[in-house]
Every structure is written in C-alpha cells, then in structure tokens.
Write a protein that holds these residues in place. Structure first.
Motif, PDB file in Angstrom:
ATOM      1  N   ASN A 109       0.867  -1.177   0.000  1.00  0.00           N
ATOM      2  CA  ASN A 109       0.000   0.000   0.000  1.00  0.00           C
ATOM      3  C   ASN A 109       0.896   1.217   0.000  1.00  0.00           C
ATOM      4  O   ASN A 109       2.118   1.097   0.188  1.00  0.00           O
ATOM      5  CB  ASN A 109      -0.981  -0.006   1.175  1.00  0.00           C
ATOM      6  CG  ASN A 109      -2.289   0.693   0.814  1.00  0.00           C
ATOM      7  OD1 ASN A 109      -2.406   1.294  -0.267  1.00  0.00           O
ATOM      8  ND2 ASN A 109      -3.267   0.631   1.698  1.00  0.00           N
ATOM      9  N   VAL A 139      -3.045  -3.081  -2.331  1.00  0.00           N
ATOM     10  CA  VAL A 139      -4.281  -3.254  -1.566  1.00  0.00           C
ATOM     11  C   VAL A 139      -5.331  -2.264  -2.104  1.00  0.00           C
ATOM     12  O   VAL A 139      -5.062  -1.072  -2.205  1.00  0.00           O
ATOM     13  CB  VAL A 139      -4.025  -2.985  -0.074  1.00  0.00           C
ATOM     14  CG1 VAL A 139      -5.283  -3.168   0.733  1.00  0.00           C
ATOM     15  CG2 VAL A 139      -2.927  -3.905   0.435  1.00  0.00           C
ATOM     16  N   THR A 141      -7.563   0.085  -1.610  1.00  0.00           N
ATOM     17  CA  THR A 141      -8.096   0.986  -0.578  1.00  0.00           C
ATOM     18  C   THR A 141      -8.250   2.363  -1.190  1.00  0.00           C
ATOM     19  O   THR A 141      -7.669   2.653  -2.230  1.00  0.00           O
ATOM     20  CB  THR A 141      -7.132   1.110   0.616  1.00  0.00           C
ATOM     21  OG1 THR A 141      -5.839   1.471   0.126  1.00  0.00           O
ATOM     22  CG2 THR A 141      -7.040  -0.159   1.405  1.00  0.00           C
ATOM     23  N   LEU A 172      -5.324   4.060   8.454  1.00  0.00           N
ATOM     24  CA  LEU A 172      -6.232   3.193   7.689  1.00  0.00           C
ATOM     25  C   LEU A 172      -5.476   2.461   6.580  1.00  0.00           C
ATOM     26  O   LEU A 172      -5.627   1.246   6.397  1.00  0.00           O
ATOM     27  CB  LEU A 172      -7.370   4.035   7.099  1.00  0.00           C
ATOM     28  CG  LEU A 172      -8.338   3.307   6.171  1.00  0.00           C
ATOM     29  CD1 LEU A 172      -9.199   2.339   6.973  1.00  0.00           C
ATOM     30  CD2 LEU A 172      -9.226   4.302   5.421  1.00  0.00           C
ATOM     31  N   GLU A 175      -3.251  -0.198   8.089  1.00  0.00           N
ATOM     32  CA  GLU A 175      -4.005  -1.343   8.622  1.00  0.00           C
ATOM     33  C   GLU A 175      -4.649  -2.170   7.506  1.00  0.00           C
ATOM     34  O   GLU A 175      -4.787  -3.395   7.638  1.00  0.00           O
ATOM     35  CB  GLU A 175      -5.051  -0.855   9.622  1.00  0.00           C
ATOM     36  CG  GLU A 175      -4.385  -0.371  10.911  1.00  0.00           C
ATOM     37  CD  GLU A 175      -5.367   0.156  11.945  1.00  0.00           C
ATOM     38  OE1 GLU A 175      -4.923   0.456  13.060  1.00  0.00           O
ATOM     39  OE2 GLU A 175      -6.576   0.286  11.640  1.00  0.00           O
ATOM     40  N   CYS A 176      -5.015  -1.510   6.410  1.00  0.00           N
ATOM     41  CA  CYS A 176      -5.535  -2.277   5.267  1.00  0.00           C
ATOM     42  C   CYS A 176      -4.443  -3.197   4.727  1.00  0.00           C
ATOM     43  O   CYS A 176      -4.716  -4.330   4.303  1.00  0.00           O
ATOM     44  CB  CYS A 176      -6.040  -1.342   4.167  1.00  0.00           C
ATOM     45  SG  CYS A 176      -7.601  -0.545   4.592  1.00  0.00           S
ATOM     46  N   ARG A 179      -3.919  -6.147   7.228  1.00  0.00           N
ATOM     47  CA  ARG A 179      -5.013  -7.131   7.090  1.00  0.00           C
ATOM     48  C   ARG A 179      -4.758  -8.028   5.883  1.00  0.00           C
ATOM     49  O   ARG A 179      -4.992  -9.226   5.915  1.00  0.00           O
ATOM     50  CB  ARG A 179      -6.361  -6.420   6.937  1.00  0.00           C
ATOM     51  CG  ARG A 179      -7.187  -6.396   8.218  1.00  0.00           C
ATOM     52  CD  ARG A 179      -8.608  -5.936   7.971  1.00  0.00           C
ATOM     53  NE  ARG A 179      -8.681  -4.550   7.541  1.00  0.00           N
ATOM     54  CZ  ARG A 179      -8.624  -3.504   8.375  1.00  0.00           C
ATOM     55  NH1 ARG A 179      -8.524  -3.702   9.668  1.00  0.00           N
ATOM     56  NH2 ARG A 179      -8.687  -2.279   7.922  1.00  0.00           N
TER      57      ARG A 179
END
Ligand SMILES: Cc1cc2nc3c(=O)[nH]c(=O)nc-3n(C[C@H](O)[C@H](O)[C@H](O)COP(=O)(O)O)c2cc1C
Length: 202
Positions: A109, A139, A141, A172, A175-176, A179
């Motif tokens: 990311n 990712v 996002t 965010l 954390e994306c 995950r």
C-alpha cells in the motif's frame, strides 16, 4: 513477527515523504515489525549489471523487499506521475523477472505527501499499476494523499508528527495492508505467478 518494509520515494534531505514513512511505521498495529529503506544509493538502472553484478544497494533493495511480508511506499508525485527515482528502483527490483522477481506475492500500500492542494493520486495509480503487473498486489483501498503536506507534517527537532485527520487516513492505509498480509493472499499470488511463468516458458 511479520515485517512491513517502509520505503520513501524521495531522496531529498528534508523530504516530506521520508518523514511520512517514519510516521506510517509508527502506526503499525501490534504484532508487526517495521523496517525502513531509502533509495539514496540506488544508481540508474543499467542492464550491464544484472544478477550478481548488481550494485550492493540494489542487492540490498531486492533483499529488503524479498524478506518483507508487505511494503508500504510513501512517494511524491512529479509532473503528474511517479518520480523517476521510484520507477528506477522498481526497474532494478523487477530483475530477474523470471522465474520470480522480489515483488511477486508482496502486498503493498502507499501514501503520497505533496505540497499541492489537489494533486498526488496519479503517482499512487502509477505505482499500484506497476506493482500489480510485477506479481505483487496493491491493496484496493481509497487513495491516501496528504495534500498541503508542509502544513500537516511537522518536524520539531527530529520529532516528526502528522495532523490528526491525515493520521487517521494513513493509519487506515497501513491497517488495510496488515489485514492483507494476515489474509495469506501472498501464496495465491506466488502460485499465480508460477502458473504464468509456466505458461509463457513451456
Ligand atoms: C519536478 C517536480 C515536479 C512536481 N510535480 C508535482 C505534481 O505533479 N504533483 C504534485 O502533487 N506535486 C508536485 N511537485 C511538488 C511535490 O509535491 C513537492 O516537491 C514535495 O515536497 C516532494 O516530496 P518530498 O518532500 O518527499 O521530496 C513537484 C515537484 C518537483 C520538484
């Protein structure tokens, strides 16, 4: 413990993106380690120096990406696209492309710190496109851009901090990524890459 590699895409001494890289690393959830890389030493790509002949900085770049469980880039936007320094690093990292380059299987990311009030997303889009084509996965996002970054990133004698609204978005994005790392998507990406290599080489 899984490791996220934070790479800054600017080699400028007072780079906003290098400051953002250290902030992003501090936002990792528990259970993850941060590693950091800058691209200061990476020379322009030269195909005469592939494989074992690659410069030490390039071998270190490939090893750092290869050893990481995921990568978080902080990159500027230059002239509505990805800076040459970052594209150059990706060009080195992509070799040898077959049987497997170091990007294969790596979730990624990214965030952009920019002085602009409106630009930045094109650089993110470029980076994510290259990464995906090399067998990694960006990712999916929302775009994470810290606009007007000099007003959001402050440096108090080396103590770097980020405005709360931007911190929320960068956390965010981080954390994306974590995950995705935990999801185990990496092994599917590696299998897909090997299937692709088999298809084009047999
Ligand atoms: C050659 C050049 C082109 C730039 N083009 C853009 C651009 O297209 N979009 C943008 O948002 N900022 C652009 N900027 C401004 C950057 O956002 C700003 O220089 C930023 O501080 C660079 O990141 P750094 O602080 O990490 O080095 C440009 C800067 C330079 C030097």
């Amino acid at each position: 413990m899984p490791t996220v590699l934070f790479i800054s895409g600017s080699i400028r001494r007072e780079s906003l993106n290098t400051k953002l890289s250290s902030i992003a690393g501090s936002l990792l959830p528990p259970g993850f380690d941060a590693a950091y890389l800058t691209l200061d030493e990476v020379p322009p790509y030269n195909g005469d120096f592939e494989g074992d002949k690659s410069p030490a900085s390039v071998i270190a770049l490939r090893a750092a990406i290869g050893d990481a469980d995921g990568v978080f880039w902080t990159v500027p936007e230059y002239n509505y696209g990805l800076p040459g320094v970052v594209k150059n690093a990706i060009d080195w990292a992509s070799r040898p492309i077959i049987p497997q380059n170091c990007v294969v299987g790596k979730p990624m990311n990214a965030a952009v710190a920019t002085t602009s009030s409106v630009n930045g997303v094109r650089s993110l889009a470029d980076l994510k496109r290259y990464w995906n084509l090399l067998g990694g996965i960006a990712v999916p996002t929302p775009d994470c851009v810290v606009n007007l970054a000099p007003t959001k990133i402050t440096d108090d004698d080396g103590r770097v901090s980020l405005a709360p609204d931007s911190t929320k978005m960068v956390r965010l994005a981080v954390e994306c990524l974590t995950r995705f790392i935990e999801s185990g998507i990496s092994s599917a990406l590696v299998d897909n890459w090997h299937a692709y290599v088999k298809a084009v080489t047999s």
